[in-house]
Scaffold this active site. Structure first.
Site, PDB file in Angstrom:
ATOM      1  N   SER A 233       0.889  -1.244   0.187  1.00  0.00           N
ATOM      2  CA  SER A 233       0.004   0.060  -0.149  1.00  0.00           C
ATOM      3  C   SER A 233       0.782   1.114  -0.040  1.00  0.00           C
ATOM      4  O   SER A 233       2.062   1.145   0.287  1.00  0.00           O
ATOM      5  CB  SER A 233      -0.969   0.184   1.305  1.00  0.00           C
ATOM      6  OG  SER A 233      -0.010   0.261   2.387  1.00  0.00           O
ATOM      7  N   ASP A 234       0.357   2.446  -0.146  1.00  0.00           N
ATOM      8  CA  ASP A 234       0.951   3.619  -0.225  1.00  0.00           C
ATOM      9  C   ASP A 234       0.956   3.645   1.334  1.00  0.00           C
ATOM     10  O   ASP A 234       0.129   3.050   2.007  1.00  0.00           O
ATOM     11  CB  ASP A 234       0.697   4.840  -0.942  1.00  0.00           C
ATOM     12  CG  ASP A 234       1.382   5.780  -0.900  1.00  0.00           C
ATOM     13  OD1 ASP A 234       2.504   5.858  -0.059  1.00  0.00           O
ATOM     14  OD2 ASP A 234       1.411   6.773  -1.676  1.00  0.00           O
ATOM     15  N   TRP A 235       1.555   4.549   1.924  1.00  0.00           N
ATOM     16  CA  TRP A 235       1.927   4.654   3.454  1.00  0.00           C
ATOM     17  C   TRP A 235       0.536   5.299   4.190  1.00  0.00           C
ATOM     18  O   TRP A 235       0.273   6.360   4.022  1.00  0.00           O
ATOM     19  CB  TRP A 235       3.149   5.542   3.848  1.00  0.00           C
ATOM     20  CG  TRP A 235       4.498   4.752   3.830  1.00  0.00           C
ATOM     21  CD1 TRP A 235       5.423   4.718   5.079  1.00  0.00           C
ATOM     22  CD2 TRP A 235       4.820   3.654   3.073  1.00  0.00           C
ATOM     23  NE1 TRP A 235       6.329   3.963   4.979  1.00  0.00           N
ATOM     24  CE2 TRP A 235       6.256   3.161   3.805  1.00  0.00           C
ATOM     25  CE3 TRP A 235       4.705   3.125   1.779  1.00  0.00           C
ATOM     26  CZ2 TRP A 235       7.047   2.315   3.202  1.00  0.00           C
ATOM     27  CZ3 TRP A 235       5.418   2.048   1.224  1.00  0.00           C
ATOM     28  CH2 TRP A 235       6.356   1.689   2.016  1.00  0.00           C
ATOM     29  N   GLY A 236      -0.280   4.520   4.657  1.00  0.00           N
ATOM     30  CA  GLY A 236      -1.379   4.923   5.274  1.00  0.00           C
ATOM     31  C   GLY A 236      -2.427   4.752   4.063  1.00  0.00           C
ATOM     32  O   GLY A 236      -3.489   5.807   4.387  1.00  0.00           O
TER      33      GLY A 236
END
Ligand code: BGC
Length: 677
Positions: A233-236
Site C-alpha cells: 500500500s502507499d503509506w497509510g
C-alpha cells in the site's frame, strides 16, 4: 534460490501471528521477519532520485547520521528529457547498487503517473505526459535497479495525478482511458520490465481506494497481467480490513508506530479467528512476499554486494544531467557563451540553491550538490571574474516547514507550512531590496546569466500539495523583465520540475535553457551547456503550455477538486489534446534545440519488422546528439500523432546516418508512421 515446494513448506511452518507480522509495517520502512525460520524483515526506502536518508525505526525522526549521504540523480522528468533508454537503465542501476550499499531491499520508485496537469506537485518525480515515453524509460530503469538484487517498486497505482486531496479524492475515469493512458507504464514495467513490487495509490479510482482495489489489483494486475510479485500500500492508504485483505494487496504500510492496530494486524487476526476471512488469503500474501525475497536472494544463496557514492555513480549522474538540459531559445546564436569573457554576473537564487533535501518523500542527503553558480565558476576556472547577486529570495516562505510532516500526513486538516501575513510582507520588502541591488549591479556587466525557476517547498514542486498556478514564484517575472531592459542579451536558465509560464518576457529574450532538478552534478551540466562543452540534446517530455486553459485537464476535464475529479478529457492528455484542438502551446512535446542543426529525410516504415528508418544529417558545424522520434497517425483520429518509437544518435558535423527506430508496440496496419528530428 528456494524451490516453489520449499516456499510452500515455509508457509506451512509459519504460525498465524508470524504470518500477520510479515504483512504489515513494523517500522516506518520495514516489516517484521521470522528469525526462527531465517526469514528476514523486508526493508524499504524511498527513491526515485537516490536512496533516502535514515529515520528512526519507529518515528519520522531523522537519525542525523554521517553515512547516509548518497549519489543524487536527476529527477525522472530530467531523465525523460534525455529520450535515452540507456541512461534510464544506468539511472536505475546506480539507484539499485546504492540501495544494496545502504542495505535496502525495495526501493520505492519509479513513479510512473502520467503528467495530466502541470499543477501536480509531484510532476518532477514522474516522467512524462506520454504513456509510451514513460513506459519505455521506466522499464529500463527497473531493469537497472533489479540487477543488484534489489526490487524496484513502481508507484502509485492508479490514476494518482493530483496532490490536492490525494488521500481521499475519487478519480472518475473510463476503463478504456485507463488502458490507453494511465495503465501502460504499470503494465509494461510489471510484465516486460519484470518489476518485483507495485505500490497502490492513496486516491480512489471509480469509487474505491487504490491500495485496496480488488478490481485493479486482483482482476487486472494479478489475473489479466499475470503478476505474482509484491503489492504494497502507499503509506497509510488502507481504510478497511476486509477490502484490503481480499484485494490482492500483500503488505500494509503506514506512518504511525501503532503497528498492532494496522488493518492487516489485530483486526485481521480477529476476522480470521472468527472464520470470516480465510487463512488461505494470508498464505497467498506470504507466498508473494517470499517469492520477492527469493528473487532478491534474501532467503538463501549469495546477494550481490552494493556500493554507494562511487565515482562511477557520480559520472553517470552527470551524463544523465548533461543529456537532460533542454535549449528552449537561442536567437542570434547567443549560446554557447565565450569562455574568454573577463567578467560575468550571475543573478538569481536558484544559481546557488540546493534541492536534494526537499520535495517530500523524494528528499535525500546528497554527498554534494553542484549548484549552477558553482558549476559556472568551476568551468571558468578563475579566468573570468564571476560575481553573484541573489536578485530574488525564497528565504522566508510563509513560515517554517514542519520537518516531521510525514507523521501527520494522513490528517486531512493538516497544513504543512503555515502562512503569515507578516512573513509575506517581509518577503516582499526583501525581494524589492534584492531586485534593486541586482539591477544596480547589472548596469556594470556585459555578460549576465539569470538562474531562476522553482524549488521543492510545498505548493511548488513538492509532495502533498499542488501548485496554485504555473507562474514563476517569488516575483521572478518582475526581476527578469527589468533585467532584460538593461541587458536584452541576458541568458535565462530555469531549473524546475514542471512547466512555467514565460509569456511576460519570452519575446524580449534571446536565450533560454531549461535545467530541471539535475541531481548532484546538475550545475556542472548547466555550465557545460552554457559554454558549449556539451551540445544540448534534451527534448521536452511534456507540453509547455502558455496557461492552464491549453491543458486538457483544465480545458475540458476536471482538476484539483477535493471530492471527485472526472477525467472528461479522456485519452486527450498533453499533446494529444493540443494536436486535436489546434492549440499552439509555448513549447510543444518533443521540443528542444541544439547548437547544430539536423535534417531527417526518406522516412520509411517496414511493417514486417516494425521499424521506421530515415536518414539523418548533421547540417551544422558542431557535433551533437539528437533523438529521432517516430510518430504514428491514425486516420480516424486526425490530426493527432502519437509517439511510437525513439532512438538517440550522435553525429559529427556533416555526418549522415541511416537510423532505424523500433516501433516497439508493433506497426499497426492502416496507420501512418513517420520519423522526425
Ligand atoms: C508517498 C510514497 C512514498 C511513501 C513512503 C508516501 O507519502 O506517497 O511515494 O514512497 O510515502 O515514504
Amino acid at each position: 534460490m528456494l524451490s516453489k515446494e520449499r516456499i510452500g513448506e515455509l508457509i506451512a511452518e509459519l504460525t498465524l501471528d508470524e504470518k500477520l507480522s510479515m504483512i504489515h509495517g513494523n517500522g516506518m520502512f520495514e516489516t517484521a521477519g521470522v528469525e526462527r525460520l531465517n526469514i528476514p524483515p523486508l526493508i524499504f526506502s524511498d527513491g526515485p532520485m537516490g536512496v533516502r536518508l535514515e529515520f528512526e525505526k519507529d518515528s519520522w525522526e531523522k537519525k542525523g547520521l554521517s553515512d547516509d549521504y548518497v549519489t543524487y540523480l536527476p529527477c525522472n522528468s530530467a531523465l525523460a528529457a534525455t529520450f535515452n533508454r540507456d541512461l534510464a537503465y544506468e539511472t536505475g542501476s546506480v539507484l539499485g547498487e546504492e540501495a544494496r550499499g545502504r542495505r535496502k531491499d525495495v526501493i520505492l520508485g519509479p513513479g510512473v503517473n502520467i503528467k495530466r496537469s502541470p499543477l501536480c506537485g509531484r510532476n518532477f518525480e514522474y516522467f512524462s505526459e506520454d504513456p509510451y515515453l514513460t513506459k519505455e524509460l521506466a522499464v529500463e530503469y527497473v531493469k537497472g535497479v533489479q540487477q543488484w538484487d534489489v526490487s524496484a517498486c513502481v508507484k502509485h497505482f492508479l490514476a494518482n495525478n493530483q496532490e490536492t486531496a490525494r488521500l481521499e479524492v475519487d478519480t472518475i475515469v473510463d476503463e478504456e482511458v485507463l488502458k490507453e493512458i494511465y495503465m501502460p507504464a504499470f503494465h509494461d514495467v510489471l510484465t516486460r520490465g519484470g518489476c518485483y513490487s507495485l505500490m497502490g495509490s492513496y486516491n480512489r479510482i471509480n469509487g474505491k481506494f487504490g491500495s485496496q482495489h480488488t478490481h485493479y489489483l486482483s482482476d487486472v494486475v494479478r489475473d489479466e497481467w499475470g503478476y505474482d510479485g509484491l503489492i504494497v500500500s502507499d503509506w497509510g492508504a488502507i481504510h478497511d480490513t476486509v477490502e484490503a485483505a481480499e484485494s490482492g494487496l500483500d503488505v500494509e504500510m503506514s506512518v504511525t508506530p501503532d503497528y498492532d492496530n494496522y488493518y492487516l494486524a489485530s483486526p485481521l487476526k480477529k476476522l480470521v479467528e472468527e472464520g470470516k476471512i480465510s487463512e488461505e488469503l494470508i498464505n497467498k500474501k506470504i507466498e508473494h512476499i517470499l517469492t520477492l525475497m527469493n528473487r532478491l536472494n534474501m532467503l538463501d544463496g549469495e546477494r550481490k554486494p552494493g556500493a554507494y557514492n562511487t565515482e562511477e555513480h557520480r559520472a553517470k549522474a552527470l551524463k544523465v544531467a548533461e543529456e537532460s538540459v533542454v535549449l528552449l531559445k537561442n536567437d542570434k546564436d547567443i549560446l554557447p557563451l565565450d569562455k574568454k569573457m573577463k567578467k560575468l554576473l550571475v543573478i538569481g537564487e536558484n544559481a546557488e540553491k540546493l534541492h536534494a533535501l526537499g520535495g517530500g518523500s523524494a528528499e535525500l542527503k546528497s554527498l554534494y550538490e553542484i549548484s549552477p553558480l558553482m558549476g559556472i565558476k568551476k568551468l571558468l576556472g578563475g579566468n573570468t571574474k564571476v560575481e553573484y547577486a541573489k536578485g530574488y529570495s525564497c528565504d522566508i516562505y510563509r513560515g517554517d516547514e514542519d520537518e516531521k510532516w510525514q507523521e501527520r500526513s494522513l490528517d486531512l486538516n493538516y497544513v504543512r507550512v503555515k502562512s503569515s501575513e507578516e512573513a509575506d510582507e517581509k518577503m516582499k520588502e526583501l525581494r524589492k531590496k534584492l531586485r534593486e541591488e541586482a539591477l544596480a549591479m547589472a548596469k556594470e556587466y556585459e555578460n549576465i546569466i539569470f538562474v531562476g525557476g522553482s524549488d521543492h517547498v510545498p505548493g511548488h514542486d513538492s509532495e502533498g500539495d499542488d501548485r496554485l498556478d504555473i507562474k514563476l514564484p517569488y516575483e521572478q517575472d518582475i526581476l527578469i523583465k527589468e533585467l532584460l531592459k538593461i541587458r536584452p542579451d541576458m541568458v535565462i536558465v530555469l531549473t524546475a520540475g514542471s512547466v512555467v509560464d514565460m509569456r511576460e518576457w519570452i519575446d524580449d529574450t534571446h536565450a533560454v535553457l531549461w535545467g530541471w532538478y539535475g541531481g548532484m552534478e546538475g550545475g556542472t551540466a548547466i555550465a557545460e551547456a552554457l559554454f558549449g562543452d556539451v551540445n544540448p540534446s534534451g527534448r521536452l517530455p511534456e507540453t509547455f503550455y502558455h496557461d492552464l486553459s491549453e491543458c486538457s485537464a483544465h480545458a475540458i476535464g476536471e482538476y484539483g477538486k477535493k471530492d471527485s475529479v472526472e477525467y472528461k478529457d479522456g485519452i486527450y492528455v498533453g499533446y494529444r489534446y493540443t494536436d486535436k484542438n489546434g492549440v499552439t502551446p509555448q513549447f510543444p512535446f518533443g521540443y528542444g534545440l541544439s547548437y547544430t542543426t539536423f535534417e531527417c529525410s526518406n522516412s520509411e516504415v517496414n511493417e514486417e519488422v516494425s521499424t521506421v528508418t530515415c536518414e539523418v544529417v548533421n547540417t551544422g558545424s558542431r557535433a551533437g546528439k539528437v533523438s529521432v522520434l517516430a510518430y504514428m497517425k491514425d486516420k480516424e483520429d486526425e490530426p493527432v500523432k502519437v509517439l511510437a518509437g525513439f532512438e538517440k544518435i550522435y553525429l559529427e558535423p556533416g555526418e549522415k546516418k541511416t537510423v532505424t527506430v523500433n516501433v516497439t508496440d508493433g506497426v499497426v496496419k492502416g496507420r501512418e508512421y513517420f520519423a522526425v528530428v
